[in-house]
Design a protein around this motif. Structure first.
Motif, mmCIF file in Angstrom:
data_model
loop_
_atom_site.group_PDB
_atom_site.id
_atom_site.type_symbol
_atom_site.label_atom_id
_atom_site.label_comp_id
_atom_site.label_asym_id
_atom_site.label_seq_id
_atom_site.Cartn_x
_atom_site.Cartn_y
_atom_site.Cartn_z
ATOM 1 N N LYS A 41 47.277 33.492 34.995
ATOM 2 C CA LYS A 41 46.686 33.175 36.308
ATOM 3 C C LYS A 41 45.963 31.839 36.264
ATOM 4 O O LYS A 41 46.093 31.026 37.184
ATOM 5 C CB LYS A 41 45.721 34.279 36.742
ATOM 6 C CG LYS A 41 46.393 35.510 37.295
ATOM 7 C CD LYS A 41 45.386 36.532 37.754
ATOM 8 C CE LYS A 41 44.521 35.982 38.861
ATOM 9 N NZ LYS A 41 43.587 36.937 39.420
ATOM 10 N N GLU A 42 45.195 31.597 35.215
ATOM 11 C CA GLU A 42 44.451 30.345 35.094
ATOM 12 C C GLU A 42 45.383 29.137 35.036
ATOM 13 O O GLU A 42 45.030 28.047 35.494
ATOM 14 C CB GLU A 42 43.568 30.373 33.845
ATOM 15 C CG GLU A 42 42.379 31.296 33.961
ATOM 16 C CD GLU A 42 41.620 31.460 32.659
ATOM 17 O OE1 GLU A 42 42.089 30.978 31.599
ATOM 18 O OE2 GLU A 42 40.543 32.086 32.692
ATOM 19 N N ALA A 43 46.577 29.327 34.481
ATOM 20 C CA ALA A 43 47.557 28.243 34.395
ATOM 21 C C ALA A 43 48.303 28.047 35.712
ATOM 22 O O ALA A 43 49.109 27.131 35.827
ATOM 23 C CB ALA A 43 48.547 28.526 33.268
ATOM 24 N N GLY A 44 48.026 28.915 36.699
ATOM 25 C CA GLY A 44 48.681 28.798 37.993
ATOM 26 C C GLY A 44 50.067 29.404 38.042
ATOM 27 O O GLY A 44 50.815 29.179 38.990
ATOM 28 N N LEU A 45 50.409 30.196 37.045
ATOM 29 C CA LEU A 45 51.747 30.785 36.987
ATOM 30 C C LEU A 45 51.845 32.109 37.733
ATOM 31 O O LEU A 45 52.916 32.469 38.213
ATOM 32 C CB LEU A 45 52.173 30.981 35.532
ATOM 33 C CG LEU A 45 52.292 29.692 34.728
ATOM 34 C CD1 LEU A 45 52.475 30.005 33.257
ATOM 35 C CD2 LEU A 45 53.423 28.839 35.249
ATOM 36 N N LEU A 46 50.747 32.842 37.821
ATOM 37 C CA LEU A 46 50.732 34.131 38.509
ATOM 38 C C LEU A 46 49.589 34.180 39.514
ATOM 39 O O LEU A 46 48.588 33.480 39.370
ATOM 40 C CB LEU A 46 50.506 35.280 37.513
ATOM 41 C CG LEU A 46 51.554 35.568 36.465
ATOM 42 C CD1 LEU A 46 51.094 36.730 35.589
ATOM 43 C CD2 LEU A 46 52.899 35.861 37.084
ATOM 44 N N SER A 47 49.762 35.022 40.517
ATOM 45 C CA SER A 47 48.663 35.375 41.402
ATOM 46 C C SER A 47 48.564 36.895 41.364
ATOM 47 O O SER A 47 49.485 37.574 40.915
ATOM 48 C CB SER A 47 48.900 34.864 42.824
ATOM 49 O OG SER A 47 50.071 35.435 43.359
ATOM 50 N N SER A 48 47.442 37.433 41.824
ATOM 51 C CA SER A 48 47.266 38.881 41.760
ATOM 52 C C SER A 48 46.563 39.387 43.003
ATOM 53 O O SER A 48 45.910 38.634 43.725
ATOM 54 C CB SER A 48 46.464 39.271 40.523
ATOM 55 O OG SER A 48 45.151 38.772 40.618
#
Length: 120
Positions: free
Chosen positions: A84-91
């Motif tokens: 998430k921090e790398a911008g690859l996932l959202s939740s």
């Protein structure tokens, strides 16, 4: 009567980070953004989690469906946080479960970065 409220899904404004690698040298800023993405995927557990979410039916996965990657639940949470921090996932939290999805432009941006530039 239900207290459930449906909220609209906002698409993040994630622009592709960089041109294809063989088009021109990356700037320092482009290289930094790209390195963050690939560094996050450089761990086998994170790569498996990312792949599980990306390939899950409907484009999103409950943490309960993707946590079987050979590490403890706290470690899974740590790796998902890094993605998430790398911008690859959202939740999104739904009740007691958290659902993850790949950011819409991430796969396209990563693919474009590694794809040969179109000939003119």
């Amino acid at each position: 009567m239900s207290n459930v409220k449906v909220l609209p899904v906002l698409e993040p404004e994630t622009a592709p980070c960089c041109p294809p690698l063989n088009e021109r040298p990356l700037t320092a800023e482009e290289a930094e953004r790209t390195a963050v993405m690939f560094k996050a995927l450089g761990d086998p557990v994170r790569l498996r989690l990312f792949s599980s979410v990306a390939s899950h039916e409907g484009g999103e996965a409950c943490v309960c469906d993707i946590s079987d990657v050979g590490v403890s639940q706290p470690t899974v949470s740590h790796h998902l946080k890094k993605l998430k921090e790398a911008g690859l996932l959202s939740s999104e939290r739904r009740g007691t479960w958290v659902y993850y999805r790949v950011e819409p432009s991430v796969l396209a941006a990563m693919g474009a970065l590694l794809t040969k530039a179109a000939s003119a």
